[in-house]
Design a protein around this motif. Structure first.
Motif: not given
Lengths: 747, 81
Positions: A461-465, A488-491, A495-497, A574-575
């Motif tokens: 998502d645009f805000d990095g979640s 884990e994969e995304l690093g 709570e962001k997922v 990522l964000a």
């Protein structure tokens, strides 16, 4: 190395115990279960059920019911358009009889009305003219030639002549020379064991809401373990395109295999189509017991030969299951798994399935395995006892291991049975002192685990979640586990997922949540979807920096230049990449679709202490320890919960739970007052020991843990009982009257 | 050629043989060859089977490669709870 093969690594999130995403909703009542959906103009659907175990329906007069004010639709099984074939037609007939009622509680007509009261009144106005037929409700009665026939034309191929036409199929697995093996034995024990049909005992009764429009398109909300399966079954029964029916899975108050099929959903659609209004149906507890799918009951002969020093020389079993009035396949895993814990040179497991006038069986955690393994593990225990050997040493001597040709055919890769047995032997529980009337039992258990069709979509998502979309109802913590694997994969932080379970219109087909497949299969797809998103984010970073994609690596949530030759660029998080994604090529989504294969088999070992009251036959479980190989425990809380839950359900199966049918073929205990499941006050704390022997076929080593835990308790408790009362009981449940009788018969 | 082990109750369709040889290099080719050479297996294969190839169980993956020295075991379709 293929991407889906196990690679040893250090985890940051996997193996931790973050807060579950559905916890607050469930404790505050915000979570929506099957009965929590409402639509304007919604009708209440109810079913009229047969009071007979077996009866021909000579006629059904619905005229008075249809004429009742407030009644909007009345249907019978003959209102289905006729699209269902084969197994699906059997399921449809189980939902709503066409011409014959095949068990007590079999639905014969359905009503949709503006209120539950009117629907109930309408049911009482339906006149059914039955011709009562002979019935049969036990394996023993269904087996011999001349037994009352449940259905014509269901006899399996090449069934031995001594069995009636109720025998729908047989199977045989094994290898080696049994005669030669038994000839080498110093001791042979042969016994017959019996288990009763039990129910999964899920707390939430089956419920659904169907809404079909005049254009023939429909939506449904229901509690299920597999809404894609619900859609496909209902579409076939209703003669609809699969895409014309969108099914949304609610939160689920337990399933354990019992919600892998349909019971009321097609009927609700049929009523909705006729009424042109939404129809909600909710089964009562009595209906759940009578007309959903309990387990198979079993009658098993086991013969095992052993040398004085504890080597099994040959093992043979004849396993007979009954699973209600339609054929089923549960005898296959029953026979396959019977001796799966052992490394045997001569082994055979034969299976037979019989029809009875009971509801069609459904899966119940490791379907078929608890019954057959119970019989085998009881005989192994008795052999060890008779030969004066330690039961764990005997199992260690004969345990399946890497390279063992399993009793059902394949050669095992890395498996965890021996480490589990060694851990059980070293556990303080195994050597703790016992008092009078107390006994300790032990059993191994097994389940195959498997994969299946799986689709996952992961949006940055645009805000990095991150929003992760999966298609399997969360019955054991999959939303938490998938979020953890994605994070884990995304690093990024867990709570962001947010993981959601999408409806059938939002993803490709997903196999039912069963067979301990979800953490393995959906986890595999999640990891690959995350890796696809990472690849795209690295590409965007490379474009931004004006370097080759191959010169970018992903580390701890950042795209970074891969070495000095890639140039000096500030890593992009990522964000940061997500925030610019519209300008760098559009939304970033990773997805993965797969027929997941390579699931690793799972083993468990249980130790149980009980105390028996010799005056009443009451059994108290004093101490219970579950040891299981999880491959990799993604979220250990959920893994321990699965292990404990399986043990508790197995304890109920062993000590109290059973379907009791009267001479009239009617179920006598269709409620939790008379069908006694264990409650918290009946139980000690269930201790757990998780072992992690990685599955070579999963990137994190996941095996799946939901099934195996229910397999060992039957024999563990039975073996404990034998040591507590010095009688080898061979029938489950070992309820107080049976235990008391065994004690008195001993004298 | 690939050696395929069939479970006991199917052996009536393979002239009593526990192990049969077929010319195949994929999951699908194994099933096709079995049906061609042993028509009595067709009902079971159409009803659904799994296949263990070198210890891994495959539900229905047609293009999974099978090598001449692979261990191939025909199995019933898996179900679970």
């Amino acid at each position: 190395m293929a991407l889906d093969e196990y690679q040893k690594r250090d985890f940051k999130i996997i193996g931790t115990r973050p807060q579950r995403p559905d916890g607050i909703d469930k404790v505050t009542g915000r979570a929506q279960y099957g009965a929590d959906f409402y639509l304007p103009g919604m009708l209440t659907g109810k079913l009229l059920r047969s009071p007979h175990a077996h009866a021909r329906i000579k006629s059904i007069d619905i005229s008075a019911a249809a004429a009742l004010q407030g009644v909007k639709a009345v249907v019978t099984g003959n209102d289905f358009p006729g699209g269902a074939k084969g197994d699906t037609l059997d399921v449809q007939d189980h939902c709503l009889a066409r011409n014959v009622a095949l068990y007590d509680g079999h639905a014969v007509a359905a009503v949709a009305a503006t209120s539950a009261k009117i629907a109930q009144a309408a049911l009482e106005l339906i006149k059914v003219d039955y011709e009562i037929l002979p019935h049969v409700t036990s394996i023993e009665a269904a087996m011999p030639t001349g037994a009352p026939l449940v259905q014509e034309g269901r006899r399996g191929r090449k069934i031995p002549e001594e069995y009636s036409d109720n025998c729908t199929g047989m199977c045989e697995f094994g290898h080696g020379d049994l005669d030669a093996g038994f000839a080498k034995a110093d001791l042979i024990i042969e016994r017959t064991f019996k288990t009763s049909s039990t129910h999964q005992g899920y707390i939430e009764p089956n419920a659904c809401l169907a809404n079909m429009g005049p254009d023939g398109r429909a939506d449904m909300w229901c509690c299920t373990q597999g809404h894609f399966q619900v859609r496909n079954l209902c579409a076939q029964m209703m003669g609809m395109d699969q895409s014309a029916l969108r099914v949304t899975a609610s939160e689920i108050g337990g399933g354990f295999g019992g919600k892998t099929t349909v019971f009321i959903e097609p009927v609700a659609l049929l009523l909705s189509r006729k009424a042109n209004l939404p129809v909600k149906m909710v089964m009562s507890r009595e209906e759940v017991f009578k007309a959903s799918g309990p387990t198979v009951a079993s009658l098993t002969d086991v013969k095992i030969g052993m040398t004085k020093d504890g080597v099994i020389t040959a093992a043979d079993a004849l396993i007979r299951y009954e699973g209600g009035a339609w054929p089923n396949m549960t005898i296959f895993p029953g026979a396959q798994s019977a001796f799966a814990c052992y490394d045997l040179s001569a082994v055979r497991a034969q299976g037979l399935n019989f029809l009875t006038n009971r509801p069609l069986q459904a899966a119940y955690r490791a379907p078929g395995a608890p019954q057959s393994i119970y019989a085998v593990e009881a005989v192994v225990d008795e052999l060890a006892l008779e030969l004066g050997l330690d039961p764990i040493d005997v199992r260690l001597k004969n345990a399946a291991r890497k390279g063992t040709k399993s009793s059902y055919g394949p050669t095992y890769d890395e498996i965890g049975l021996i480490p589990l047995l060694e851990a059980a032997k070293a556990h303080p529980h195994y050597t703790a002192p016992l008092g009078p009337n107390q006994g300790r039992g032990l059993s191994s258990g097994f389940w195959f685990n498997f994969g299946g069709e799986t689709c996952v979509s992961l949006a940055i998502d645009f805000d990095g979640s991150v929003t992760l979309v999966e298609g399997n109802p969360d019955i054991g913590g999959s939303r938490a586990s998938m979020s953890m694997m994605a994070a884990e994969e995304l690093g990024i932080p867990y709570e962001k997922v947010r993981t959601i379970v999408a409806d059938t219109a939002s993803l490709g087909h997903n196999e039912v949540t069963h067979g301990s497949r979800v953490t393995f299969s959906v986890g595999l797809a999640t990891i690959k979807a995350a890796r696809a998103a990472i690849k795209e984010m690295c590409r965007r970073a490379a474009k931004t920096w004006g370097i080759d994609e191959e010169a970018v690596v992903w580390e701890d949530g950042y795209a970074k230049p891969a070495g000095a030759n890639a140039g000096d660029h500030e890593p992009l998080s990522l964000a940061q990449i997500a925030a610019k994604s519209s300008r760098t090529g559009g939304p970033i989504v990773g997805h993965h679709e797969v027929m997941a294969e390579g699931a690793g088999v799972s083993f468990g070992v249980h130790i149980c202490d009980i105390e028996v009251d010799p005056e009443t036959g009451f059994t108290k479980v004093l101490r219970y320890t579950v040891l299981q190989d999880a491959g990799k425990a993604i979220h250990p809380d959920y893994v321990e919960g699965q292990m404990q839950g399986g043990a508790v359900q197995g304890i109920g199966w062993a000590l109290n739970e059973e379907y009791i049918y009267g001479e009239d073929g009617r179920l006598q205990n269709a409620g939790f007052l008379d069908y006694r499941i264990p409650v918290a006050s009946d139980l000690p704390k269930i201790d757990t020991v998780i072992l992690e022997i990685p599955n070579p076929g999963h990137p994190y080593g996941v095996r799946g843990v939901g099934e195996t835990g229910i397999v060992p308790p039957l024999a563990a408790i039975s073996n404990a009982m034998s040591h507590a009362i010095n009688v080898r009981m061979s029938e489950l449940p070992m309820s107080p009257p049976r235990v008391l009788k065994a004690i008195k018969d001993k004298g | 050629m690939v050696k395929v082990t069939v479970w006991g109750s199917l052996r009536a369709a393979t002239d009593g043989q526990a192990e049969v040889e077929v010319d195949a290099s994929t999951f699908k080719e194994v099933l096709d060859a079995l049906q061609l050479n042993y028509p009595g297996l067709t009902d079971q294969i159409e009803q659904g089977v799994s296949m263990a190839i070198d210890g891994k169980i495959y539900k229905d993956s047609w293009f999974t490669p099978v090598k001449p020295d692979s261990e191939v075991i025909l199995m019933p379709l898996m179900q679970g709870g």
